[in-house]
Design a protein around this motif. Structure first.
Motif, PDB file in Angstrom:
ATOM      1  N   TYR A  31      -4.409  -3.007   2.457  1.00  8.67           N
ATOM      2  CA  TYR A  31      -3.189  -2.518   1.827  1.00  8.67           C
ATOM      3  C   TYR A  31      -2.268  -1.869   2.852  1.00  8.67           C
ATOM      4  O   TYR A  31      -2.708  -1.085   3.701  1.00  8.67           O
ATOM      5  N   ALA A  32      -0.997  -2.196   2.760  1.00  6.09           N
ATOM      6  CA  ALA A  32      -0.010  -1.555   3.622  1.00  6.09           C
ATOM      7  C   ALA A  32       0.240  -0.134   3.140  1.00  6.09           C
ATOM      8  O   ALA A  32       0.192   0.153   1.944  1.00  6.09           O
ATOM      9  N   ASN A  33       0.459   0.765   4.079  1.00  5.31           N
ATOM     10  CA  ASN A  33       0.840   2.146   3.768  1.00  5.31           C
ATOM     11  C   ASN A  33      -0.190   2.902   2.939  1.00  5.31           C
ATOM     12  O   ASN A  33       0.157   3.817   2.196  1.00  5.31           O
ATOM     13  N   ALA A  34      -1.466   2.514   3.048  1.00  2.00           N
ATOM     14  CA  ALA A  34      -2.511   3.242   2.317  1.00  2.00           C
ATOM     15  C   ALA A  34      -3.000   4.406   3.170  1.00  2.00           C
ATOM     16  O   ALA A  34      -3.002   4.343   4.392  1.00  2.00           O
ATOM     17  N   GLY A  35      -3.419   5.482   2.512  1.00  2.00           N
ATOM     18  CA  GLY A  35      -3.961   6.625   3.236  1.00  2.00           C
ATOM     19  C   GLY A  35      -5.270   6.271   3.917  1.00  2.00           C
ATOM     20  O   GLY A  35      -5.931   5.290   3.585  1.00  2.00           O
ATOM     21  N   SER A  39      -8.063   7.150  -1.053  1.00  3.20           N
ATOM     22  CA  SER A  39      -8.283   7.801  -2.345  1.00  3.20           C
ATOM     23  C   SER A  39      -7.071   7.647  -3.258  1.00  3.20           C
ATOM     24  O   SER A  39      -7.209   7.652  -4.483  1.00  3.20           O
ATOM     25  N   LEU A  40      -5.886   7.522  -2.675  1.00  5.22           N
ATOM     26  CA  LEU A  40      -4.652   7.329  -3.439  1.00  5.22           C
ATOM     27  C   LEU A  40      -3.962   6.076  -2.921  1.00  5.22           C
ATOM     28  O   LEU A  40      -3.793   5.899  -1.716  1.00  5.22           O
ATOM     29  N   LEU A  41      -3.567   5.208  -3.835  1.00  9.92           N
ATOM     30  CA  LEU A  41      -2.907   3.956  -3.464  1.00  9.92           C
ATOM     31  C   LEU A  41      -1.582   3.847  -4.196  1.00  9.92           C
ATOM     32  O   LEU A  41      -1.420   4.357  -5.310  1.00  9.92           O
ATOM     33  N   ASP A  42      -0.640   3.160  -3.581  1.00  3.16           N
ATOM     34  CA  ASP A  42       0.651   2.922  -4.206  1.00  3.16           C
ATOM     35  C   ASP A  42       0.579   1.637  -5.027  1.00  3.16           C
ATOM     36  O   ASP A  42       0.259   0.565  -4.500  1.00  3.16           O
ATOM     37  N   ALA A  43       0.852   1.737  -6.335  1.00  2.00           N
ATOM     38  CA  ALA A  43       0.706   0.585  -7.233  1.00  2.00           C
ATOM     39  C   ALA A  43       1.638  -0.557  -6.843  1.00  2.00           C
ATOM     40  O   ALA A  43       1.261  -1.736  -6.916  1.00  2.00           O
ATOM     41  N   GLY A  44       2.845  -0.224  -6.421  1.00  2.00           N
ATOM     42  CA  GLY A  44       3.788  -1.264  -6.014  1.00  2.00           C
ATOM     43  C   GLY A  44       3.303  -2.029  -4.803  1.00  2.00           C
ATOM     44  O   GLY A  44       3.448  -3.261  -4.724  1.00  2.00           O
ATOM     45  N   THR A  45       2.724  -1.307  -3.848  1.00  2.00           N
ATOM     46  CA  THR A  45       2.188  -1.951  -2.649  1.00  2.00           C
ATOM     47  C   THR A  45       1.038  -2.892  -2.989  1.00  2.00           C
ATOM     48  O   THR A  45       0.972  -4.023  -2.499  1.00  2.00           O
ATOM     49  N   VAL A  46       0.128  -2.423  -3.830  1.00  2.00           N
ATOM     50  CA  VAL A  46      -1.012  -3.259  -4.237  1.00  2.00           C
ATOM     51  C   VAL A  46      -0.507  -4.532  -4.917  1.00  2.00           C
ATOM     52  O   VAL A  46      -0.970  -5.637  -4.617  1.00  2.00           O
ATOM     53  N   GLY A  84       6.273   0.989 -18.531  1.00  2.00           N
ATOM     54  CA  GLY A  84       5.268   0.342 -17.688  1.00  2.00           C
ATOM     55  C   GLY A  84       5.412   0.645 -16.216  1.00  2.00           C
ATOM     56  O   GLY A  84       4.645   0.116 -15.396  1.00  2.00           O
ATOM     57  N   GLU A  85       6.365   1.494 -15.847  1.00  2.00           N
ATOM     58  CA  GLU A  85       6.546   1.846 -14.438  1.00  2.00           C
ATOM     59  C   GLU A  85       5.607   2.984 -14.055  1.00  2.00           C
ATOM     60  O   GLU A  85       5.467   3.951 -14.812  1.00  2.00           O
ATOM     61  N   PRO A  86       4.958   2.916 -12.885  1.00  2.00           N
ATOM     62  CA  PRO A  86       4.023   3.960 -12.469  1.00  2.00           C
ATOM     63  C   PRO A  86       4.689   5.325 -12.364  1.00  2.00           C
ATOM     64  O   PRO A  86       5.826   5.448 -11.894  1.00  2.00           O
ATOM     65  N   CYS A  87       3.964   6.356 -12.815  1.00  2.00           N
ATOM     66  CA  CYS A  87       4.444   7.740 -12.719  1.00  2.00           C
ATOM     67  C   CYS A  87       3.832   8.463 -11.515  1.00  2.00           C
ATOM     68  O   CYS A  87       4.091   9.657 -11.328  1.00  2.00           O
ATOM     69  N   GLY A  88       3.028   7.787 -10.761  1.00  2.00           N
ATOM     70  CA  GLY A  88       2.359   8.391  -9.623  1.00  2.00           C
ATOM     71  C   GLY A  88       1.471   7.359  -8.956  1.00  2.00           C
ATOM     72  O   GLY A  88       1.609   6.151  -9.199  1.00  2.00           O
ATOM     73  N   PRO A  89       0.533   7.793  -8.122  1.00  2.00           N
ATOM     74  CA  PRO A  89      -0.315   6.854  -7.399  1.00  2.00           C
ATOM     75  C   PRO A  89      -1.459   6.325  -8.253  1.00  2.00           C
ATOM     76  O   PRO A  89      -1.722   6.813  -9.360  1.00  2.00           O
TER      77      PRO A  89
END
Length: 470
Positions: A31-35, A39-46, A84-89
């Motif tokens: 995954y790009a830009n993952a920590g 432990s936390l992932l960006d839904a848009g990136t995935v 349906g838009e993510p509110c966080g990671p």
């Protein structure tokens, strides 16, 4: 042809599978830009990474796709708004921010036991139930949110429907594992209504691929998309280990052992878990960090200065080796202490990088050996142990595993057993396979234990266990 899309812990994956020819093409991308700890992932990136790989394998194979099968991690949480838009990671299983909350709940041993025997999940910060309780205590308003896991969100993006399989939802700690439905008492602990979670269905259900997602993947709109299945559970399918007496051991970022059981099965002290399978239940035990510990050492501590092969060439096991407790992401089984941290023990100036590497490999396997003993006590000794995952790339680590356990190991030649399991389930949906138990992988190899190492590892495990108990 079946297109398999997997949202794993650390990477997006895509595979095209032919029911007769087998795997045609596999791609994987971190995954790009993952920590660093994932432990936390960006839904848009995935989502974008999954689309990119899916589009690429579809383009490469140039054959018609009949079905899309989805695979994802078993324990994750994503909160979205009404649109349906993510509110966080995405909170992955590696997120243990709820550790204080779970430690407080575990102080009530009787209540903890009740939660375990209802859901099949011990009270632990990796499970979405406790992440939701923690977020609510932190002041987050959940009344206007919809809860997804990583896989059900992927299904929502592909089909527009909030639907998930009971197979993957068993890893949320929100289900009554015997009844295969959301448990009202567990939902009440979150303060959320059942309508805020994806509707449950059997893992073989499908919905049509919507036009926008079809265009992005280069596919025909309306192709059936299967509801998501969990990576660990699909590993059992892909390993061909649905028969009695067969145990799987998958060692990747984390490590887990699983056996198929005919009914919900619980250990006395809660050192194991019990989730759903496509046609029954799985009993298992797991460690939160396996190859993740190895990567942490190689990159974070040793700075990538030596390859694994170079470190292994320098190694001669001896009794002066340090010990390692592999809890960089807290402890899962058997103790379920999510607040625990990793530690080296008995480290001296004479110990170099190779010996640190050895201690990490050994510590991961010792933790898994504890899990193995718990499962054997509960379900009986297996006739066969089938190994898959990143460990299969290292003959050194595999031999250590065989020597510690003093068991013959059947090693998969397919690194992507979970994706293969998703493809096998897809074959059944397409009517090309009557029963999942009929599938048997080919090309496996066998690793035999060295009996001369049995006493060495018996003593090492005895000493490691004393460190673990402290």
């Amino acid at each position: 042809m079946i297109l398999v899309l997997e949202a794993s812990t650390t990477s997006a994956k895509a595979m095209v599978y032919h029911p007769e020819k087998g795997t045609i093409r596999v791609l994987s991308k971190p995954y790009a830009n993952a920590g660093e700890d994932r432990s936390l992932l960006d839904a848009g990136t995935v989502w974008r990474d999954i689309l990119e790989l899916g589009r690429q394998v579809v383009w490469d194979c140039k054959e018609e796709i009949e079905l899309v099968s989805l695979c994802s991690v078993w324990h994750s949480l994503l909160l979205c708004g009404p649109d349906g838009e993510p509110c966080g990671p995405i909170y992955s299983w590696a997120d243990v921010s709820a550790a204080e909350t779970t430690a407080e709940i575990r102080r009530d041993r009787e209540f903890t036991r009740l939660l375990y025997r209802c859901s099949g999940c011990m009270v632990h910060a990796m499970y979405p139930l406790y992440k939701l309780i923690h977020l609510r205590r932190q002041g987050m308003e959940l009344g206007d949110k919809f809860a997804f896991c990583q896989g059900s969100y992927l299904f929502f993006k592909l089909t527009g429907e909030r639907l998930t399989s009971d197979f993957i939802a068993a890893g949320t700690s929100l289900l009554d594992v015997a009844e295969r439905r959301y448990a009202p008492r567990l939902l009440a602990m979150t303060g959320m209504a059942e309508a805020q979670f994806p509707r449950l269905c059997n893992c073989r259900e499908t919905r049509p691929l919507r036009e926008e997602s079809a265009r992005l993947l280069g596919l025909r709109a309306g192709i059936p998309v299967m509801v998501p299945g969990p990576d660990g559970g699909l590993n059992q399918v892909g390993a061909g280990a649905l028969h009695p007496g067969e145990m799987t051991l998958s060692v990747g970022t984390s490590g887990a052992l699983r056996v198929s059981v005919p009914r919900p099965t619980f250990s006395l002290e809660g050192g194991t878990w019990c989730y759903l399978a496509p046609d029954g239940w799985l009993c298992g035990s797991a460690t939160a960090s396996a190859a993740g510990c190895v990567d942490w050492l190689a990159k974070g501590v040793l700075g990538g200065r030596s390859s694994y092969a170079e470190l292994e060439r320098e190694l001669t096991p001896h009794r002066g080796m340090p010990y390692f407790l592999p809890f960089i992401n807290g402890e899962r089984c058997p103790g379920w202490r999510d607040e625990r941290r990793a530690v080296f023990w008995g480290l001296g100036a004479e110990n170099g990088a190779a010996e640190l590497y050895y201690a990490v490999l050994e510590g991961v396997l010792f933790n898994l050996f504890q899990c193995y003993e718990e499962l054997v006590e509960l379900c009986g000794a297996p006739d066969t142990i089938r190994v898959s995952g990143g460990i299969c790339k290292s003959n050194f680590w595999l031999q250590m595993l065989a020597d510690i356990w003093q068991r013959e190991l059947v090693v998969s030649n397919n690194e992507q057993a979970s994706m293969l399991g998703a493809a096998v389930l897809g074959m059944q949906v397409l009517g090309k396979l009557e029963r999942l138990e009929q599938y048997r992988p080919s090309g496996d190899r066998v690793i035999l234990p060295d009996p001369c190492m049995a006493e060495y590892y018996r003593q090492r495990f005895h000493e490691w266990s004393k460190v673990y108990q402290q």
